[in-house]
Design a protein around this motif. Structure first.
Motif, PDB file in Angstrom:
ATOM      1  N   ARG A 184      55.904 -37.054  14.352  1.00  0.00           N
ATOM      2  CA  ARG A 184      55.560 -38.123  13.409  1.00  0.00           C
ATOM      3  C   ARG A 184      54.837 -39.255  14.131  1.00  0.00           C
ATOM      4  NH1 ARG A 184      58.050 -37.527   8.442  1.00  0.00           N
ATOM      5  NH2 ARG A 184      59.726 -35.973   8.381  1.00  0.00           N
ATOM      6  N   LEU A 185      55.381 -39.654  15.282  1.00  0.00           N
ATOM      7  CA  LEU A 185      54.768 -40.735  16.050  1.00  0.00           C
ATOM      8  C   LEU A 185      53.398 -40.326  16.554  1.00  0.00           C
ATOM      9  CD1 LEU A 185      55.210 -43.569  17.208  1.00  0.00           C
ATOM     10  CD2 LEU A 185      56.255 -42.502  19.217  1.00  0.00           C
ATOM     11  N   TRP A 186      53.288 -39.109  17.053  1.00  0.00           N
ATOM     12  CA  TRP A 186      52.018 -38.594  17.562  1.00  0.00           C
ATOM     13  C   TRP A 186      50.955 -38.592  16.470  1.00  0.00           C
ATOM     14  CZ3 TRP A 186      50.940 -32.829  17.159  1.00  0.00           C
ATOM     15  CH2 TRP A 186      49.640 -32.530  17.624  1.00  0.00           C
ATOM     16  N   LEU A 187      51.283 -38.071  15.302  1.00  0.00           N
ATOM     17  CA  LEU A 187      50.307 -37.969  14.221  1.00  0.00           C
ATOM     18  C   LEU A 187      49.955 -39.328  13.630  1.00  0.00           C
ATOM     19  CD1 LEU A 187      51.581 -34.723  12.474  1.00  0.00           C
ATOM     20  CD2 LEU A 187      49.501 -35.001  13.823  1.00  0.00           C
ATOM     21  N   GLU A 188      50.905 -40.271  13.679  1.00  0.00           N
ATOM     22  CA  GLU A 188      50.602 -41.633  13.224  1.00  0.00           C
ATOM     23  C   GLU A 188      49.503 -42.265  14.079  1.00  0.00           C
ATOM     24  OE1 GLU A 188      54.202 -43.845  13.349  1.00  0.00           O
ATOM     25  OE2 GLU A 188      54.946 -43.070  11.425  1.00  0.00           O
ATOM     26  N   LYS A 189      49.499 -41.927  15.373  1.00  0.00           N
ATOM     27  CA  LYS A 189      48.557 -42.547  16.304  1.00  0.00           C
ATOM     28  C   LYS A 189      47.327 -41.685  16.562  1.00  0.00           C
ATOM     29  CE  LYS A 189      52.080 -45.281  18.664  1.00  0.00           C
ATOM     30  NZ  LYS A 189      52.642 -45.699  19.968  1.00  0.00           N
ATOM     31  N   SER A 190      47.321 -40.482  15.999  1.00  0.00           N
ATOM     32  CA  SER A 190      46.219 -39.561  16.258  1.00  0.00           C
ATOM     33  C   SER A 190      45.061 -39.819  15.304  1.00  0.00           C
ATOM     34  CB  SER A 190      46.701 -38.116  16.097  1.00  0.00           C
ATOM     35  OG  SER A 190      45.609 -37.225  16.201  1.00  0.00           O
ATOM     36  N   ASP A 191      43.840 -39.719  15.836  1.00  0.00           N
ATOM     37  CA  ASP A 191      42.640 -39.857  15.010  1.00  0.00           C
ATOM     38  C   ASP A 191      42.156 -38.506  14.501  1.00  0.00           C
ATOM     39  OD1 ASP A 191      42.521 -42.613  15.412  1.00  0.00           O
ATOM     40  OD2 ASP A 191      41.418 -42.377  17.290  1.00  0.00           O
TER      41      ASP A 191
END
Length: 227
Positions: free
Chosen positions: A169-176
């Motif tokens: 969740r954290l990774w995808l929140e910050k992923s472009d």
């Protein structure tokens, strides 16, 4: 919504400890409790209307699953996985989900594929909502694996998903990068239709392993700035 307790062979009748465990793990999965957060047994007990003892028992169970650290003088703290641990979890997921898909292949019917295809469609509609997308993504994988009709295997797979879900969740929140729900999962359905079982297993393993490089890059510490 996929009933995870049914898939993993758990009964709907919870003990106080199971209720506490379910409450805490859901909050860790959703990111309401984040890595480093201290879990206060009195507060959690009040929230779910129980005593502190079942909550403390739930902490111990979560500690054995690698989701919580129990520290002297600090109590229970939500655990952050290292990059090496994250890679290990995805490697385990790749093997176990591949196995589940291979076992399931001989019993999969078009109605099952239709459910998977519908979940991909829901994922496409949720691509701007990371929280919903991750939940649907987990449902896709757990529904497919549940078709193996192997509760023990499903419990292992579900546990691994719970370990990595907060980090995803954290990774995808910050992923472009776009999620590409259809292209990233459609070929799984193609494999299920075409077979053979060994190819289905290979496709599921590769699908899980493909995430590792991106997660390693996300979790790597920033390079020190030059003076």
């Amino acid at each position: 919504m996929i009933d995870i307790h049914r898939l993993t062979g758990l009964t709907a009748s919870f003990t106080a400890e199971e209720e506490a465990y379910s409450h805490i793990i859901q909050r860790i999965r959703s990111g309401q409790y984040r890595a480093g957060d201290r879990l206060i047994p009195e507060e959690i007990a009040t929230e779910i209307g129980t005593s502190r003892m079942p909550v403390r028992e739930a902490f111990r169970r979560l500690a054995t699953e690698g989701l919580v650290d129990i520290r002297p003088h600090r109590g229970a703290v939500v655990r952050k996985l290292s990059t090496a641990e994250m890679v290990e979890v995805f490697q385990m997921r790749a093997v176990l989900e591949g196995l589940a898909a291979r076992v399931a292949f001989s019993t999969i019917q078009e109605k099952h594929i239709a459910v998977l295809d519908d979940l991909i469609g829901q994922m496409e509609l949720a691509e701007d909502d990371v929280q919903e997308w991750v939940s649907l993504h987990r449902q896709f994988h757990e529904y497919l694996c549940s078709l193996s009709h192997n509760p023990r295997l499903m419990r292992q797979i579900s546990s691994l998903h719970s370990v990595v879900e907060p980090h995803m969740r954290l990774w995808l929140e910050k992923s472009d990068s776009p999620h590409r729900s259809r292209s990233a999962h459609g070929y799984v359905i193609d494999a299920l239709r075409a077979g053979p079982a060994e190819e289905v297993e290979k496709v599921l393993r590769q699908h899980a392993e493909r995430t590792i490089a991106s997660l390693e890059k996300f979790m790597a510490p920033e390079s020190p700035k030059k003076a």
